[in-house]
Design a protein around this motif. Structure first.
Motif, PDB file in Angstrom:
ATOM      1  N   ARG A  33      29.247  95.435  88.350  1.00  0.00           N
ATOM      2  CA  ARG A  33      28.362  96.295  89.150  1.00  0.00           C
ATOM      3  C   ARG A  33      27.177  95.463  89.616  1.00  0.00           C
ATOM      4  N   VAL A  34      27.056  95.316  90.914  1.00  0.00           N
ATOM      5  CA  VAL A  34      25.978  94.507  91.496  1.00  0.00           C
ATOM      6  C   VAL A  34      25.023  95.431  92.245  1.00  0.00           C
ATOM      7  N   LEU A  35      23.783  95.412  91.828  1.00  0.00           N
ATOM      8  CA  LEU A  35      22.749  96.222  92.493  1.00  0.00           C
ATOM      9  C   LEU A  35      21.906  95.322  93.382  1.00  0.00           C
ATOM     10  N   GLY A  36      21.848  95.646  94.650  1.00  0.00           N
ATOM     11  CA  GLY A  36      20.989  94.913  95.582  1.00  0.00           C
ATOM     12  C   GLY A  36      19.751  95.735  95.860  1.00  0.00           C
ATOM     13  N   LEU A  37      18.609  95.195  95.483  1.00  0.00           N
ATOM     14  CA  LEU A  37      17.353  95.940  95.590  1.00  0.00           C
ATOM     15  C   LEU A  37      16.481  95.340  96.678  1.00  0.00           C
TER      16      LEU A  37
ATOM     17  N   ALA B 256      28.989  89.464  97.325  1.00  0.00           N
ATOM     18  CA  ALA B 256      29.432  89.980  96.025  1.00  0.00           C
ATOM     19  C   ALA B 256      30.706  90.816  96.171  1.00  0.00           C
ATOM     20  N   GLU B 257      30.732  91.616  97.207  1.00  0.00           N
ATOM     21  CA  GLU B 257      31.923  92.451  97.448  1.00  0.00           C
ATOM     22  C   GLU B 257      33.150  91.597  97.758  1.00  0.00           C
ATOM     23  N   SER B 258      32.909  90.457  98.389  1.00  0.00           N
ATOM     24  CA  SER B 258      34.037  89.599  98.785  1.00  0.00           C
ATOM     25  C   SER B 258      34.794  89.048  97.580  1.00  0.00           C
ATOM     26  N   VAL B 259      34.138  89.061  96.406  1.00  0.00           N
ATOM     27  CA  VAL B 259      34.841  88.605  95.204  1.00  0.00           C
ATOM     28  C   VAL B 259      35.169  89.783  94.282  1.00  0.00           C
ATOM     29  N   GLY B 260      35.125  90.990  94.825  1.00  0.00           N
ATOM     30  CA  GLY B 260      35.631  92.145  94.078  1.00  0.00           C
ATOM     31  C   GLY B 260      34.602  92.964  93.332  1.00  0.00           C
ATOM     32  N   ALA B 261      33.311  92.650  93.500  1.00  0.00           N
ATOM     33  CA  ALA B 261      32.281  93.406  92.780  1.00  0.00           C
ATOM     34  C   ALA B 261      32.094  94.792  93.394  1.00  0.00           C
ATOM     35  N   ALA B 262      31.601  95.703  92.593  1.00  0.00           N
ATOM     36  CA  ALA B 262      31.209  97.033  93.078  1.00  0.00           C
ATOM     37  C   ALA B 262      29.733  96.946  93.437  1.00  0.00           C
TER      38      ALA B 262
ATOM     39  N   ASP C 132      10.007 108.564  91.438  1.00  0.00           N
ATOM     40  CA  ASP C 132      11.349 108.000  91.652  1.00  0.00           C
ATOM     41  C   ASP C 132      11.650 106.790  90.766  1.00  0.00           C
ATOM     42  N   PHE C 133      10.688 106.390  89.952  1.00  0.00           N
ATOM     43  CA  PHE C 133      10.893 105.195  89.121  1.00  0.00           C
ATOM     44  C   PHE C 133      12.097 105.334  88.194  1.00  0.00           C
ATOM     45  N   GLN C 134      12.207 106.484  87.542  1.00  0.00           N
ATOM     46  CA  GLN C 134      13.235 106.608  86.502  1.00  0.00           C
ATOM     47  C   GLN C 134      14.643 106.384  87.065  1.00  0.00           C
ATOM     48  N   ALA C 135      14.870 106.922  88.267  1.00  0.00           N
ATOM     49  CA  ALA C 135      16.202 106.766  88.879  1.00  0.00           C
ATOM     50  C   ALA C 135      16.495 105.287  89.155  1.00  0.00           C
ATOM     51  N   ILE C 136      15.479 104.559  89.603  1.00  0.00           N
ATOM     52  CA  ILE C 136      15.675 103.124  89.868  1.00  0.00           C
ATOM     53  C   ILE C 136      15.843 102.357  88.564  1.00  0.00           C
ATOM     54  N   LEU C 137      15.078 102.745  87.560  1.00  0.00           N
ATOM     55  CA  LEU C 137      15.216 102.066  86.260  1.00  0.00           C
ATOM     56  C   LEU C 137      16.638 102.240  85.716  1.00  0.00           C
ATOM     57  N   ASP C 138      17.167 103.439  85.831  1.00  0.00           N
ATOM     58  CA  ASP C 138      18.534 103.680  85.349  1.00  0.00           C
ATOM     59  C   ASP C 138      19.514 102.742  86.043  1.00  0.00           C
ATOM     60  N   LYS C 139      19.327 102.562  87.347  1.00  0.00           N
ATOM     61  CA  LYS C 139      20.220 101.666  88.094  1.00  0.00           C
ATOM     62  C   LYS C 139      20.022 100.219  87.661  1.00  0.00           C
ATOM     63  N   LEU C 140      18.758  99.840  87.456  1.00  0.00           N
ATOM     64  CA  LEU C 140      18.466  98.461  87.035  1.00  0.00           C
ATOM     65  C   LEU C 140      19.118  98.158  85.687  1.00  0.00           C
ATOM     66  N   LEU C 141      19.132  99.143  84.811  1.00  0.00           N
ATOM     67  CA  LEU C 141      19.675  98.909  83.470  1.00  0.00           C
ATOM     68  C   LEU C 141      21.199  98.999  83.440  1.00  0.00           C
ATOM     69  N   ALA C 142      21.783  99.724  84.386  1.00  0.00           N
ATOM     70  CA  ALA C 142      23.245  99.880  84.402  1.00  0.00           C
ATOM     71  C   ALA C 142      23.950  98.685  85.035  1.00  0.00           C
ATOM     72  N   ALA C 143      23.231  97.934  85.863  1.00  0.00           N
ATOM     73  CA  ALA C 143      23.875  96.866  86.639  1.00  0.00           C
ATOM     74  C   ALA C 143      24.223  95.655  85.774  1.00  0.00           C
ATOM     75  N   ASP C 144      25.320  95.004  86.142  1.00  0.00           N
ATOM     76  CA  ASP C 144      25.674  93.716  85.519  1.00  0.00           C
ATOM     77  C   ASP C 144      24.986  92.570  86.227  1.00  0.00           C
ATOM     78  N   ARG C 145      24.733  92.766  87.518  1.00  0.00           N
ATOM     79  CA  ARG C 145      24.094  91.734  88.319  1.00  0.00           C
ATOM     80  C   ARG C 145      23.048  92.400  89.209  1.00  0.00           C
ATOM     81  N   LEU C 146      21.914  91.724  89.363  1.00  0.00           N
ATOM     82  CA  LEU C 146      20.853  92.225  90.236  1.00  0.00           C
ATOM     83  C   LEU C 146      20.606  91.223  91.357  1.00  0.00           C
ATOM     84  N   ILE C 147      20.401  91.748  92.539  1.00  0.00           N
ATOM     85  CA  ILE C 147      19.909  90.928  93.648  1.00  0.00           C
ATOM     86  C   ILE C 147      18.592  91.573  94.053  1.00  0.00           C
ATOM     87  N   VAL C 148      17.507  90.860  93.821  1.00  0.00           N
ATOM     88  CA  VAL C 148      16.174  91.412  94.080  1.00  0.00           C
ATOM     89  C   VAL C 148      15.566  90.654  95.247  1.00  0.00           C
TER      90      VAL C 148
END
Ligand SMILES: Cc1cc2nc3c(=O)[nH]c(=O)nc-3n(C[C@H](O)[C@H](O)[C@H](O)COP(=O)(O)O)c2cc1C
Length: 222
Positions: free
Chosen positions: A4-8, A29-35, A66-82
């Motif tokens: 799971r890759v999150l682009g922020l 990231a998607e090109s190598v199969g990431a969600a 809206d912080f909590q929703a973003i925090l949940d996403k930040l913590l769920a991701a395997d990879r972050l692009i910030v």
């Protein structure tokens, strides 16, 4: 299971330079199969840390926005692009607001001694993208230091950086000879599950005028 890759995207400018780069890195990231998931802070309500230290008792932030929703996403991701534009030598205020609110994670880690992931540490990695309009190179040191401290509490390894200077006008990054290709490549590399754990960030610095004569002025000759 796909990584799971999150682009922020933290810039207030939609379809601006960092926004275009983070979208391109996600395509990589998607090109190598990431969600891949794209999230922009634009239009979200994330206020500053108010230093109430409620988090010192609970490990959570009591400010309701809206912080909590973003925090949940930040913590769920395997990879972050910030991705952040440089504003006055550091990350833009929108990025900094989010980062400061993660003081609740600092409280969890250093005051409450609670693990971020009860099942054990995870292999989380991040790519940092920053763009500035001047000739300055020092501005990326400031961005790097902020990310180092943020990634410590997020328990994410800083795998790579893409720093581009002298790109100022909205969308001018598209005129850069290599920035978009580098974003794609770094996004794909970040999402390669077989890639070895990086010891230190691999930094790609694209320093030079993308658009001749367009560099923004600054006190350090930029
Ligand atoms: C408030 C503000 C402060 C800025 N400060 C800097 C700076 O310190 N150094 C720099 O190189 N560029 C600075 N810039 C220029 C932006 O970094 C540059 O335009 C960048 O391409 C914006 O990226 P974006 O389109 O993703 O928002 C500043 C721009 C603004 C609006």
């Amino acid at each position: 299971m796909a990584l799971r890759v999150l682009g922020l995207s933290t810039s207030p400018r939609e379809r601006g330079n960092t926004d275009l780069l983070v979208r391109e890195a996600l395509r990589g990231a998607e090109s190598v199969g990431a969600a891949a998931e794209y999230v922009s802070l634009h239009g979200l309500a994330i206020g500053p840390c108010v230093e109430c230290y409620a988090c010192a008792a609970t490990g959570g932030c009591r400010v309701a926005d809206d912080f909590q929703a973003i925090l949940d996403k930040l913590l769920a991701a395997d990879r972050l692009i910030v991705a952040a534009p440089v504003f006055f030598m550091g990350v833009c205020a929108q990025a900094k607001l989010l980062i400061d609110r993660c003081q609740c994670l600092w409280a969890r880690k250093y005051l409450l001694r609670q693990p971020l992931y009860p099942d054990g540490p995870r292999d989380r990695r991040a790519l940092v993208i920053a763009v500035g309009g001047t000739k300055s190179k020092k501005m990326f040191e400031c961005v790097g230091m902020t990310m180092k401290y943020w990634f410590d509490v997020l328990e994410v390894r800083h795998a790579a950086s893409l720093f581009v200077n002298q790109v100022d006008g909205r969308g001018d990054i598209l005129k850069h000879p290599s920035a978009m290709q580098e974003a794609f490549r770094l996004g794909a590399a970040l999402a390669d599950a077989a890639a070895p754990t990086p010891e230190r960030p691999a930094t790609v610095e694209l320093f030079g005028p993308a658009v001749p004569g367009r560099a923004r002025g600054g006190p350090d000759g930029g």
